[in-house]
Write a protein that holds these residues in place. Structure first.
Motif, PDB file in Angstrom:
ATOM      1  N   PHE A  63      -5.279  -2.694  17.729  1.00 10.67           N
ATOM      2  CA  PHE A  63      -3.888  -2.230  17.778  1.00 10.67           C
ATOM      3  C   PHE A  63      -3.009  -3.235  18.506  1.00 10.67           C
ATOM      4  O   PHE A  63      -1.906  -3.559  18.057  1.00 10.67           O
ATOM      5  CB  PHE A  63      -3.818  -0.860  18.462  1.00 10.67           C
ATOM      6  CG  PHE A  63      -2.421  -0.355  18.626  1.00 10.67           C
ATOM      7  CD1 PHE A  63      -1.714   0.139  17.544  1.00 10.67           C
ATOM      8  CD2 PHE A  63      -1.797  -0.382  19.870  1.00 10.67           C
ATOM      9  CE1 PHE A  63      -0.413   0.594  17.688  1.00 10.67           C
ATOM     10  CE2 PHE A  63      -0.500   0.063  20.031  1.00 10.67           C
ATOM     11  CZ  PHE A  63       0.193   0.557  18.934  1.00 10.67           C
ATOM     12  N   GLU A  64      -3.490  -3.752  19.638  1.00 10.29           N
ATOM     13  CA  GLU A  64      -2.720  -4.745  20.393  1.00 10.29           C
ATOM     14  C   GLU A  64      -2.507  -6.011  19.568  1.00 10.29           C
ATOM     15  O   GLU A  64      -1.416  -6.582  19.562  1.00 10.29           O
ATOM     16  CB  GLU A  64      -3.433  -5.081  21.706  1.00 10.29           C
ATOM     17  CG  GLU A  64      -3.394  -3.959  22.726  1.00 10.29           C
ATOM     18  CD  GLU A  64      -4.267  -4.230  23.941  1.00 10.29           C
ATOM     19  OE1 GLU A  64      -4.878  -5.315  24.032  1.00 10.29           O
ATOM     20  OE2 GLU A  64      -4.347  -3.335  24.810  1.00 10.29           O
ATOM     21  N   LYS A  65      -3.541  -6.445  18.859  1.00 11.82           N
ATOM     22  CA  LYS A  65      -3.420  -7.645  18.018  1.00 11.82           C
ATOM     23  C   LYS A  65      -2.433  -7.393  16.878  1.00 11.82           C
ATOM     24  O   LYS A  65      -1.616  -8.258  16.556  1.00 11.82           O
ATOM     25  CB  LYS A  65      -4.784  -8.073  17.455  1.00 11.82           C
ATOM     26  CG  LYS A  65      -5.787  -8.460  18.512  1.00 11.82           C
ATOM     27  CD  LYS A  65      -5.325  -9.630  19.347  1.00 11.82           C
ATOM     28  CE  LYS A  65      -6.359  -9.982  20.390  1.00 11.82           C
ATOM     29  NZ  LYS A  65      -5.926 -10.919  21.373  1.00 11.82           N
ATOM     30  N   ASP A  66      -2.520  -6.204  16.266  1.00 12.66           N
ATOM     31  CA  ASP A  66      -1.569  -5.863  15.209  1.00 12.66           C
ATOM     32  C   ASP A  66      -0.141  -5.855  15.736  1.00 12.66           C
ATOM     33  O   ASP A  66       0.787  -6.316  15.068  1.00 12.66           O
ATOM     34  CB  ASP A  66      -1.902  -4.494  14.603  1.00 12.66           C
ATOM     35  CG  ASP A  66      -3.134  -4.532  13.709  1.00 12.66           C
ATOM     36  OD1 ASP A  66      -3.540  -5.645  13.315  1.00 12.66           O
ATOM     37  OD2 ASP A  66      -3.669  -3.448  13.404  1.00 12.66           O
ATOM     38  N   THR A  67       0.034  -5.335  16.948  1.00  8.85           N
ATOM     39  CA  THR A  67       1.365  -5.319  17.564  1.00  8.85           C
ATOM     40  C   THR A  67       1.852  -6.739  17.815  1.00  8.85           C
ATOM     41  O   THR A  67       3.014  -7.060  17.531  1.00  8.85           O
ATOM     42  CB  THR A  67       1.314  -4.535  18.895  1.00  8.85           C
ATOM     43  OG1 THR A  67       0.834  -3.215  18.637  1.00  8.85           O
ATOM     44  CG2 THR A  67       2.682  -4.462  19.538  1.00  8.85           C
ATOM     45  N   THR A  68       0.983  -7.595  18.316  1.00  9.68           N
ATOM     46  CA  THR A  68       1.358  -8.992  18.561  1.00  9.68           C
ATOM     47  C   THR A  68       1.734  -9.681  17.264  1.00  9.68           C
ATOM     48  O   THR A  68       2.736 -10.402  17.188  1.00  9.68           O
ATOM     49  CB  THR A  68       0.199  -9.742  19.250  1.00  9.68           C
ATOM     50  OG1 THR A  68      -0.145  -9.055  20.455  1.00  9.68           O
ATOM     51  CG2 THR A  68       0.573 -11.170  19.563  1.00  9.68           C
ATOM     52  N   ILE A  69       0.947  -9.457  16.217  1.00  7.47           N
ATOM     53  CA  ILE A  69       1.244 -10.050  14.913  1.00  7.47           C
ATOM     54  C   ILE A  69       2.591  -9.561  14.410  1.00  7.47           C
ATOM     55  O   ILE A  69       3.411 -10.351  13.911  1.00  7.47           O
ATOM     56  CB  ILE A  69       0.121  -9.723  13.902  1.00  7.47           C
ATOM     57  CG1 ILE A  69      -1.148 -10.491  14.278  1.00  7.47           C
ATOM     58  CG2 ILE A  69       0.550 -10.026  12.476  1.00  7.47           C
ATOM     59  CD1 ILE A  69      -2.378 -10.065  13.514  1.00  7.47           C
ATOM     60  N   ALA A  70       2.847  -8.262  14.551  1.00  4.91           N
ATOM     61  CA  ALA A  70       4.139  -7.705  14.116  1.00  4.91           C
ATOM     62  C   ALA A  70       5.286  -8.334  14.895  1.00  4.91           C
ATOM     63  O   ALA A  70       6.350  -8.622  14.327  1.00  4.91           O
ATOM     64  CB  ALA A  70       4.136  -6.188  14.281  1.00  4.91           C
TER      65      ALA A  70
END
Length: 137
Positions: A63-70
Motif C-alpha cells: 500500500f505504501e509503495k502504491d501510494t508513493t507511485i501514485a
C-alpha cells in the motif's frame, strides 16, 4: 471450548497420534488467536494463518509503495501540466507582442490622420481668409 478441527474454509486438520494440528493455507501450523475487536465476537478464539502478521505488514508495504507511485505519477502529471502551461504562456506572450505592435501602428496611423486633417483644415481656412482679403480690395 474450541474444537480441534477448523471451522474456517482456509484451514485443514491433521492428526498425529493423539494431537490434532490445524494448518493454514500455507500448510503451516495455525496458531490459536482471539478476536480483539469490540463487538459480539470479542474474546472468541479461532485458528488463524501462521503468516497473518507478516502478510498484513506486506500488505501495508505494498500500500505504501502504491501510494508513493501514485504521488510520483501525480508529480509527473503536474510537471507535464506546468510544461504545457509554459508553452501556452509563450504563445500568448508572442500574440500580445504582435498585438502591441499592431496597436502602436494603428495609433501612429490615427495620429497621422489627425495631423492630416488639421493641415487640410488650416489650408481650407487660409483659402477662405485669402478669398475674404481679395474681396475687400
Amino acid at each position: 471450548m474450541v474444537s480441534q478441527q477448523s471451522h474456517s474454509s482456509g484451514c485443514s486438520s491433521r492428526s498425529r497420534g493423539s494431537l490434532s494440528q490445524v494448518r493454514c493455507y500455507h500448510n503451516e501450523i495455525a496458531p490459536l488467536r482471539s478476536v480483539k475487536h469490540n463487538g459480539p465476537a470479542m474474546g472468541k478464539r479461532f485458528y488463524g494463518c501462521a503468516y497473518w502478521p507478516v502478510f498484513r505488514e506486506l500488505q501495508m508495504l505494498v500500500f505504501e509503495k502504491d501510494t508513493t507511485i501514485a504521488q510520483f505519477e501525480m508529480e509527473e502529471l503536474l510537471e507535464n501540466k506546468v510544461k504545457e502551461l509554459k508553452e501556452k504562456k509563450a504563445v500568448l506572450q508572442d500574440q500580445v507582442e504582435e498585438l502591441s505592435i499592431e496597436n502602436n501602428e494603428t495609433h501612429l496611423a490615427m495620429c497621422t490622420a489627425r495631423a492630416d486633417k488639421r493641415v487640410l483644415a488650416a489650408l481650407a481656412l487660409s483659402w477662405v481668409f485669402f478669398a475674404l482679403v481679395m474681396m475687400l480690395y
